[in-house]
Write a protein that holds these residues in place. Structure first.
Motif, PDB file in Angstrom:
ATOM      1  N   LEU A  48     -56.777  -1.024  -7.718  1.00 38.56           N
ATOM      2  CA  LEU A  48     -57.163  -0.524  -9.039  1.00 38.56           C
ATOM      3  C   LEU A  48     -58.462   0.262  -8.907  1.00 38.56           C
ATOM      4  O   LEU A  48     -59.423  -0.226  -8.320  1.00 38.56           O
ATOM      5  CB  LEU A  48     -57.363  -1.725  -9.964  1.00 38.56           C
ATOM      6  N   THR A  49     -58.462   1.464  -9.447  1.00 44.02           N
ATOM      7  CA  THR A  49     -59.680   2.278  -9.374  1.00 44.02           C
ATOM      8  C   THR A  49     -60.099   2.733 -10.757  1.00 44.02           C
ATOM      9  O   THR A  49     -59.337   2.634 -11.714  1.00 44.02           O
ATOM     10  CB  THR A  49     -59.469   3.537  -8.508  1.00 44.02           C
ATOM     11  N   ASP A  50     -61.317   3.269 -10.829  1.00 43.21           N
ATOM     12  CA  ASP A  50     -61.757   3.873 -12.083  1.00 43.21           C
ATOM     13  C   ASP A  50     -61.112   5.256 -12.221  1.00 43.21           C
ATOM     14  O   ASP A  50     -60.267   5.644 -11.409  1.00 43.21           O
ATOM     15  CB  ASP A  50     -63.290   3.939 -12.138  1.00 43.21           C
ATOM     16  N   ALA A  51     -61.532   5.986 -13.253  1.00 43.69           N
ATOM     17  CA  ALA A  51     -60.876   7.262 -13.530  1.00 43.69           C
ATOM     18  C   ALA A  51     -61.084   8.275 -12.413  1.00 43.69           C
ATOM     19  O   ALA A  51     -60.294   9.197 -12.259  1.00 43.69           O
ATOM     20  CB  ALA A  51     -61.386   7.831 -14.855  1.00 43.69           C
TER      21      ALA A  51
ATOM     22  N   LEU B  27     -62.097  -1.300  -8.780  1.00 46.41           N
ATOM     23  CA  LEU B  27     -62.507  -2.131  -9.913  1.00 46.41           C
ATOM     24  C   LEU B  27     -62.029  -3.560  -9.739  1.00 46.41           C
ATOM     25  O   LEU B  27     -60.925  -3.794  -9.225  1.00 46.41           O
ATOM     26  CB  LEU B  27     -61.912  -1.570 -11.205  1.00 46.41           C
TER      27      LEU B  27
END
Lengths: 575, 373
Positions: B203-206, B212
């Motif tokens: 999961l990553t940020d934008a 994350l």
């Protein structure tokens, strides 16, 4: 400068007084909730003494209605990249703006682009290498004698059936002949039968009769001197309301056969439509509009403040609420009011990061445990993030949204020269939003309106601007106590219960559904009917599908309100 | 790692680091995970190398200059047929020979400091000491081999970059750690740690570049059972310390090639935070496997980025291997190493009937580290 100052001061004083008065009225609204008696039975028919009619409208099709209609007629695998201009929100609904919308030339280009995409895909021949099926084989009821030549018989067969669905009524013979002729000429010019068909489909998809949903009327045989919607217009109104899409073959057949002209026939068709899976499109369309979810198109959070709240998160937040609503109201047929206290929802992996819970890929039903601060729609990310600033929460925006969207209580706009400095640049000792808001409320000009919104918005302060739970703000435990129109509470669960039991909650929903379905704002003439429907809604356990059914089967859905005398005179003069 | 930083920048970084540590320590101070369970997912792996800005401390002779291009040019100054030049050079890497001396000088680490752990419990003369000087007897012979090769000195060296790019883009190499029976994230004398292979994307940020916490990860119950490993451990002052287990296989990947890292006697020391974790997995890695995974999954083109010549590395790897002698030849088959792992918190989803924590796997080699030292 002095006159300007005086004028502004007068305006602020007047606004403040109006807000205080509204606050007093709202506070007096708290009363005993209606007693729910019979549940599940049909709502009673509208008594004869109550005026029940609505004006004939010409409404621009919405983007979602267009997409749903294309998917229903040509299949869900037809890809349409369409971004139509937003409608103007009127009386709380975009749907009402649709009756005032036009199509300027720039907007027509968007419709044409979408139409061209659709037409090209409908007649495409598939691609084996890309494993794409041939749409023409699936959608065309016949094959031309030669693929590179015109074939009037085959073209007529396809255009007659497709035109009927797109135009939402049968094509006249003359109109059909014109289309077949056009398809033939294009086929000859382009050396391709299917290219000829595509040009006609494209033309149909941008014709005013497709893009505008027009209510056509006819004399009402049961009420001499008055008019009602013709059967096809009634079918369209039904379908765009219940399915958020154009009527299908079954509904059009009911219109053709005269079944929609009888009470029994209408009931059968409506029950069939409510039982259809397409009802989900209608329910989602309504609540998307009522909850102002169009704002998600422009909603963004500051990534430095909320790195986990991405565009994907916000899209899922919107979807989560719509899934929760449909599951609660339609799949489980539960009490509308319980949406505000339910702990059942749906979870996606992306949203799991905000709620801090595990989530499997895709969407799975999720139950927040007892004692969790997540109670009902108000505590879902869609509401919390939508009504907040990009990098911080907003008790005012949340309180205002609760009042306006759910209780139909308009909050006056702030004066144009309002001084935000106290709120934007708070002193260091104001560590929580409650401190800052209280400081803000020392200004009596501001206090009038903010006393309506902020106490309920502050109850949601346990959620930051992204909707993430927090116990404290800047090291200070958050005080989520407050009162909603006389009902006190100490935490978010208390606010949720107060909203659930608020006497304006069901009536607001009825008012919105009524407006959404008829395309017209509720006015004084509609009040007796809205009050009657609200009472019936309560007597039958606040079951949403029953409310939809009662509204579409009531005369308001097909009896046409006569124009006011002034309008008649004006119309006569223009004629 | 030490770099030449401006005084201002250093002050800012130190202040930021202090604030971060302070905030993190506060966050961890009273944290007890729900149901005594917390999961982490590895986002970055890096073979630990102690580096200084001018290389002098650890590489007295300098960094290795003889990369594939340089060696090729020296070996074949007059060119020749493809078979006799290019193919011959490639064959030397694919069929390395530890018995013959290298035609080119190879610079090993000469410094005394290294990251890692004291794996054998002894303090030998040739062991390293920790960079802060507090811990002696550190066993990290892999560092001695690779510490002066540009390609293996992150962040400039590309090997770690590509391995971590694979962590971001692929799923084969998804490594999960689940801590159970945790009563305190600060001090707990007995916790269980299980390593799994996960199935899902990180999961990553934008921006797509920052991992994350708070995501969810399913365990691979179909092909991942061989990677399930159980450790017993304790938490001391916020650091997880596990006992070694005989044999651990870690899923790995580079350049879309699913591979593995094989450890004997792996143990972990990991600083825990509620949202993240940073620490090391140390043990004796299988030399042959490490060579084939690390050196041969890169093309000569990529090896040339940082003077990383497989045939030369192999000879030194065999020479410095310090554990698990082959019963027949007596030659060591494993080398002490330390792998840094950076993690974020994740929710680990157990499928009904999925893998359970296995008993520690037995080592495929009969010898032990202490026997050969």
């Amino acid at each position: 400068m002095k006159p300007v100052f005086r004028s502004a001061q007068l305006f602020r004083t007047a606004a403040s007084a109006a807000c205080l008065l509204l606050g007093a009225v709202l506070a007096s609204c708290s009363g005993a909730e209606p007693v729910a008696e019979p549940k599940g039975a049909e709502l009673a028919a509208v008594p004869a003494g109550i005026e029940a009619s609505s004006p004939a409208q010409r409404r621009l099709i919405t983007e979602q209605q267009y997409l749903n209609t294309v998917a229903n007629i040509f299949g869900k695998d037809i890809e349409v990249i369409a971004q139509f201009a937003p409608m103007q929100r009127t009386d709380g609904l975009l749907a009402l703006g649709a009756s005032k919308a036009g199509v300027p030339s720039g907007e027509l280009q968007k419709f044409q682009r979408a139409a061209r995409q659709v037409a090209a895909q409908v007649v495409d021949n598939g691609n084996l290498e890309l494993r794409l099926a041939s749409h023409r084989d699936a959608l065309m009821p016949c094959k031309p004698a030669a693929a590179d030549k015109a074939d009037a018989a085959c073209a007529a067969m396809f255009l007659r059936s497709t035109g009927r669905l797109l135009y939402r009524r049968p094509l006249s013979d003359a109109r059909l002949a014109q289309m077949v002729d056009q398809a033939g000429k294009s086929a000859v010019q382009l050396g391709d039968f299917y290219a000829g068909i595509a040009t006609v489909i494209e033309g149909m998809l941008i014709s005013p009769e497709v893009l505008f949903i027009e209510d056509r009327t006819e004399p009402d045989p049961e009420h001499p001197g008055r008019r009602r919607l013709d059967a096809y217009s009634y079918a369209s109104r039904l379908s765009f309301f219940l399915w958020n899409a154009a009527p299908d073959d079954r509904v059009l057949k009911a219109a053709e056969s005269g079944e929609l002209d009888t009470a029994k026939g209408r009931a059968r068709v409506v029950d069939m439509m409510i039982a259809s899976p397409r009802l989900e499109g209608g329910v989602r369309g309504f609540f998307d509009d009522m909850l102002g979810f169009d704002s998600f198109a422009n909603l963004a959070k500051d990534p430095s403040a909320y790195p986990s709240e991405t565009g994907a998160t916000l899209a899922d937040a919107r979807e989560q609420t719509l899934r929760t609503i449909y599951d609660h109201l339609v799949t489980k047929k539960l009490d509308y009011r319980d949406l505000f206290t339910t702990r059942t929802t749906f979870m996606s992996p992306t949203l799991g990061t905000i709620y801090r819970v595990p989530a499997k890929p895709g969407w799975t039903e999720y139950q927040f445990p007892e004692g969790s601060p997540r109670v009902g729609l108000l505590t879902q990310v869609s509401f919390l993030a939508q009504h907040a600033h990009p990098a911080r929460s907003s008790p005012t925006r949340r309180g205002k949204a609760l009042r306006e969207l759910l209780l139909c209580q308009p909050v006056p706009l702030p004066p144009p020269n309002v001084d935000f400095s106290a709120l934007e640049n708070p002193k260091a000792e104001h560590r929580t939003q409650r401190d800052r808001v209280n400081f803000h409320l020392q200004n009596p000009v501001c206090a009038g309106c903010h006393k309506i919104t902020d106490p309920i918005g502050l109850a949601l302060e346990n959620f930051d601007g992204a909707g993430i739970y927090r116990r404290s703000e800047r090291g200070v435990d958050i005080d989520a106590s407050g009162a909603l129109d006389g009902k006190g509470f100490t935490d978010i669960a208390g606010l949720s219960l107060a909203v659930r039991n608020h006497p304006s909650l069901p009536g607001c929903l009825v008012r919105r559904v009524y407006s959404y379905g008829t395309g017209a704002a509720v006015d004084a003439r509609d009040k007796p009917l809205v009050d009657f429907l609200t009472a019936e809604f309560g007597r039958h356990g606040y079951r949403f599908p029953d409310l939809m059914r009662a509204i579409v089967l009531s005369p308001v859905f097909y009896d046409v309100t006569p124009p006011a005398p002034a309008e008649q005179k004006s119309a006569a003069a223009s004629n | 790692m030490t770099h030449k930083l401006s005084r201002t920048l250093r002050a800012v970084l130190l202040a930021g680091a202090a604030a971060f540590i302070s905030a993190a320590a506060m966050a961890a101070e009273d944290y007890v995970p729900e149901n005594g369970t917390i999961g982490y997912i590895v986002t970055d792996f890096e073979w630990q190398v102690y580096l200084t800005a001018d290389n002098k401390e650890e590489c007295a002779a300098g960094l290795n200059p003889w990369g594939p291009r340089e060696q090729f040019k020296a070996l074949y100054p007059n060119g020749g047929s493809v078979k006799d030049t290019h193919m011959a050079f490639e064959i030397a890497g694919w069929f390395p020979n530890a018995e013959t001396p290298d035609k080119f000088p190879f610079y090993e680490v000469t410094g005394k400091k290294s990251y890692g752990l004291n794996l054998d419990g002894k303090v030998d003369a040739d062991d390293f000491v920790s960079p802060d000087g507090k811990t002696a007897g550190i066993d990290n012979e892999l560092y001695r081999v690779i510490g002066c090769i540009v390609n293996l000195r992150p962040p400039e060296g590309a090997t770690a970059f590509y391995a971590n790019k694979a962590v971001m883009e692929e799923r084969w190499n998804r490594v999960l750690l689940e801590l159970t029976n945790v009563d305190s994230m600060t001090d707990d004398d007995s916790v269980d740690v299980t390593m799994y292979r996960g199935l899902d994307n990180l999961l990553t940020d934008a921006t797509g570049s920052k991992y994350l916490p708070g995501g969810s990860m399913r365990i691979d119950t179909k092909w991942g059972n061989k990677y399930v490993q159980h450790f017993k451990g304790k938490i001391v002052d916020g650091t997880l310390i596990t006992e070694p287990v005989p044999y651990t296989v870690v899923p790995w990947s580079s350049f879309q090639l699913p591979t593995e890292q094989k450890f004997h006697d792996m143990r972990m020391q990991i600083k825990l935070q509620p949202d993240s974790a940073l620490g090391i997995m140390a043990g004796y890695v299988d030399v042959e496997n490490w060579y084939w995974q690390t050196v041969k999954s890169e093309s000569t083109h990529h090896q040339s980025y940082g003077q990383s010549t497989p045939s030369s590395i192999y000879k030194v790897l065999r020479k410095r291997a310090d554990a698990y002698p082959d019963p027949k030849t007596g030659r060591n088959t494993a080398i002490s190493a330390s792998l840094q792992a950076k993690m974020v918190q994740t929710f680990i989803i157990h499928a009904p009937g999925g893998p359970v924590a296995m008993a520690p796997a037995s080592s495929p080699k009969p010898a032990t580290a202490s026997q050969q030292r």
